[in-house]
Enzyme design. Structure first.
Site, PDB file in Angstrom:
ATOM      1  CG  HIS A  36      -2.174  -0.881   0.939  1.00  0.00           C
ATOM      2  ND1 HIS A  36      -3.238  -0.492   0.154  1.00  0.00           N
ATOM      3  CD2 HIS A  36      -2.444  -2.142   1.336  1.00  0.00           C
ATOM      4  CE1 HIS A  36      -4.129  -1.477   0.100  1.00  0.00           C
ATOM      5  NE2 HIS A  36      -3.666  -2.495   0.808  1.00  0.00           N
ATOM      6  CG  ASP A  38       1.231   0.282  -5.609  1.00  0.00           C
ATOM      7  OD1 ASP A  38       0.405   0.656  -4.743  1.00  0.00           O
ATOM      8  OD2 ASP A  38       0.951  -0.572  -6.483  1.00  0.00           O
ATOM      9  CB  ALA A 125      -4.572 -16.000  -3.449  1.00  0.00           C
ATOM     10  CB  SER A 128      -0.974  -9.837  -9.059  1.00  0.00           C
ATOM     11  OG  SER A 128      -0.852  -8.789  -8.193  1.00  0.00           O
ATOM     12  CB  SER A 129      -5.163 -14.044 -10.474  1.00  0.00           C
ATOM     13  OG  SER A 129      -6.216 -13.344  -9.844  1.00  0.00           O
ATOM     14  CB  SER A 130      -6.468  -8.953 -11.954  1.00  0.00           C
ATOM     15  OG  SER A 130      -5.774  -8.316 -10.934  1.00  0.00           O
ATOM     16  CD  GLU A 166      -6.751  -4.001 -12.181  1.00  0.00           C
ATOM     17  OE1 GLU A 166      -7.684  -3.729 -11.400  1.00  0.00           O
ATOM     18  OE2 GLU A 166      -6.222  -5.127 -12.232  1.00  0.00           O
ATOM     19  CG  ASP A 178      -0.425  -5.852  -8.133  1.00  0.00           C
ATOM     20  OD1 ASP A 178       0.489  -5.755  -7.307  1.00  0.00           O
ATOM     21  OD2 ASP A 178      -1.630  -5.839  -7.830  1.00  0.00           O
ATOM     22  CE1 TYR A 228      -5.003  -1.312  -3.493  1.00  0.00           C
ATOM     23  CE2 TYR A 228      -5.969   0.325  -4.950  1.00  0.00           C
ATOM     24  CZ  TYR A 228      -4.881  -0.395  -4.506  1.00  0.00           C
ATOM     25  OH  TYR A 228      -3.650  -0.165  -5.079  1.00  0.00           O
TER      26      TYR A 228
HETATM   27  C1  GLA Z   1      -3.096  -4.361  -4.958  1.00  0.00           C
HETATM   28  C2  GLA Z   1      -2.848  -3.279  -6.005  1.00  0.00           C
HETATM   29  C3  GLA Z   1      -1.411  -2.785  -5.970  1.00  0.00           C
HETATM   30  C4  GLA Z   1      -0.969  -2.422  -4.561  1.00  0.00           C
HETATM   31  C5  GLA Z   1      -1.342  -3.530  -3.571  1.00  0.00           C
HETATM   32  C6  GLA Z   1      -1.085  -3.132  -2.149  1.00  0.00           C
HETATM   33  O1  GLA Z   1      -2.374  -5.506  -5.267  1.00  0.00           O
HETATM   34  O2  GLA Z   1      -3.145  -3.748  -7.294  1.00  0.00           O
HETATM   35  O3  GLA Z   1      -1.264  -1.688  -6.843  1.00  0.00           O
HETATM   36  O4  GLA Z   1      -1.501  -1.191  -4.170  1.00  0.00           O
HETATM   37  O5  GLA Z   1      -2.711  -3.896  -3.676  1.00  0.00           O
HETATM   38  O6  GLA Z   1       0.261  -2.926  -1.945  1.00  0.00           O
END
Ligand code: GLA
Length: 392
Positions: A36, A38, A125, A128-130, A166, A178, A228
């Site tokens: 959290h 980036d 999970a 970052s599957s997306s 996104e 990600d 988020y």
């Molecule tokens: C998700 C977001 C990232 C980052 C993380 C938390 O994965 O896609 O950009 O902010 O949460 O670090």
């Protein structure tokens, strides 16, 4: 994982042919530290996993995208010139359409495709599957537009385009971590990325006798996206507050823990101050973690992970009972150097650095303790670090 031949056979079964298939792959990621931060312009340290999305694609003679997935009984058909109308309407397929939408906007010219997606990253999970879906899609279209998909500059552009997908198509105001990790990851290395400038350095992951073990809590993150976006806004508010007294700062990550204490009276409330405190302390931890990694000092790295978890739990409030139980039991377990939640939070996974001789017992003991306390079953993976998006 299914072999390429099995996937080709599946493609034939679904689409009726299997000639001229192109195959692309993009990984999920694990974030070692820098959570959290980036979207606050901070430093992060993700690494690409060897699991991700494999995409089998075949050009069509028209402008239709026809999408299927190996694990779903679903077909999505969308014409490239009318992608906006699908926004918010699909249960699956929006990542592809969002990437197509943003790539067309950015000037890439490509035709329709038949596309079969095979995902090996568990969804929800925190791995970052997306991003894996987005980057495999983006390099496919970029190859169709005859761009050089091996060029780091193009891969960086594709990461930024996927992030826009996104924001504008999916509605999550995510940072760049990600997508960058999925695009630019490197086998056995972590990516030390400055999210304000996108300058980056590869840091070899020399773990010696230790393994990175991921525990997926299997807790589905309810309201994850809206929380988020809310955290992002709170960070903007913290930044605006401090900018008034620190005119030289360009992002919240420019602020130190001492600054947050000095100006603590200025924040609208304790919540906003705590968000700033998390960001400032997490950025400091990332730099210290990289130094520790370079010095082979994994026990310091582990302690920083424990601190990161506490800050995410108490100051940033993105953890949940399930993640706290896993991270708490793991960090106290003998042979574990450190443990923390990873990804956006409110569910997802916990990462631990575990001595290789303790991994089996760790999985069985922590798994049992977790089910005893939550009625959920955790899944465990030993992370292997692989390469970023590429054609196979
Ligand atoms: C998700 C977001 C990232 C980052 C993380 C938390 O994965 O896609 O950009 O902010 O949460 O670090």
């Amino acid at each position: 994982m299914s072999s390429i031949n099995e996937l080709k056979a599946l493609f034939r079964e679904k689409f009726g042919y299997d000639d001229k298939i192109e195959i692309y792959a993009a990984p999920g990621r694990v974030n070692l530290i820098g959570e959290h931060v980036d979207y606050c312009g901070g430093p992060v340290l993700p690494a690409a996993l060897t699991v991700g999305t494999t995409l089998l694609a075949r050009k069509r003679n028209d402008n239709i995208l026809r999408l299927m997935a190996t694990d779903l009984d679903v077909t999505v058909e969308a014409p490239l010139d009318d992608l906006e109308k699908f926004k918010g309407t699909l249960k699956w397929g929006e990542y592809t359409l969002g990437v197509a939408f943003e790539m067309l906007k950015a000037g890439f010219k490509f035709c329709g495709y038949d596309m079969l997606y095979h995902d090996t990253v568990p969804h929800g999970a925190g791995l970052s599957s997306s991003a894996a879906v987005e980057l495999s899609t983006a390099i496919c279209f970029a190859a169709g537009a005859e761009a050089d998909i091996k060029s780091p500059r193009l891969l960086t552009e594709l990461a930024l385009i996927s992030q826009k997908a996104e924001h504008n198509y999916i509605g999550v105001n995510c940072g760049i971590m990600d997508q960058f990790a999925s695009a630019m990851g490197k086998k056995d290395n972590a990516v030390y990325l400055n999210c304000a400038t996108l300058e980056h350095e590869y840091v070899p992951l020399k773990l010696g006798d230790y393994k990175l073990v991921i525990a997926n809590s299997n807790k589905k993150h309810a309201l994850g996206d809206s929380k988020y976006n809310e955290r992002r806004e709170e960070c903007s508010e913290a930044f605006e507050t401090l900018k008034k007294v620190m005119p030289d700062i360009t992002c919240l990550a420019d602020v130190t823990c001492a600054d947050v204490s000095e100006y603590s009276e200025l924040f609208k409330n304790a919540t906003i101050k705590n968000r700033a405190a998390h960001v400032a302390s997490e950025c400091e931890r990332v730099h210290k973690f990289v130094e520790a990694l370079k010095n082979g000092d994994l026990s310091t790295a582990g302690k920083l992970m424990n601190e990161s978890h506490i800050s995410l739990r108490d100051n940033f409030e993105v953890s949940c009972d399930e993640l706290d139980i896993l991270a708490g039991s793991a960090s106290r377990y003998s042979g574990v150097l450190g443990s923390r939640m990873i990804g956006a939070g409110f569910g997802g996974s916990v990462l631990s650095i575990v001595h290789k001789d303790r991994v089996d017992e760790f999985i069985s003991d922590i798994g049992q303790e977790y089910s005893g306390k939550t009625n959920l079953k955790a899944d465990f993976y030993i992370s292997e670090i692989g390469d970023g998006a590429r054609e196979l």
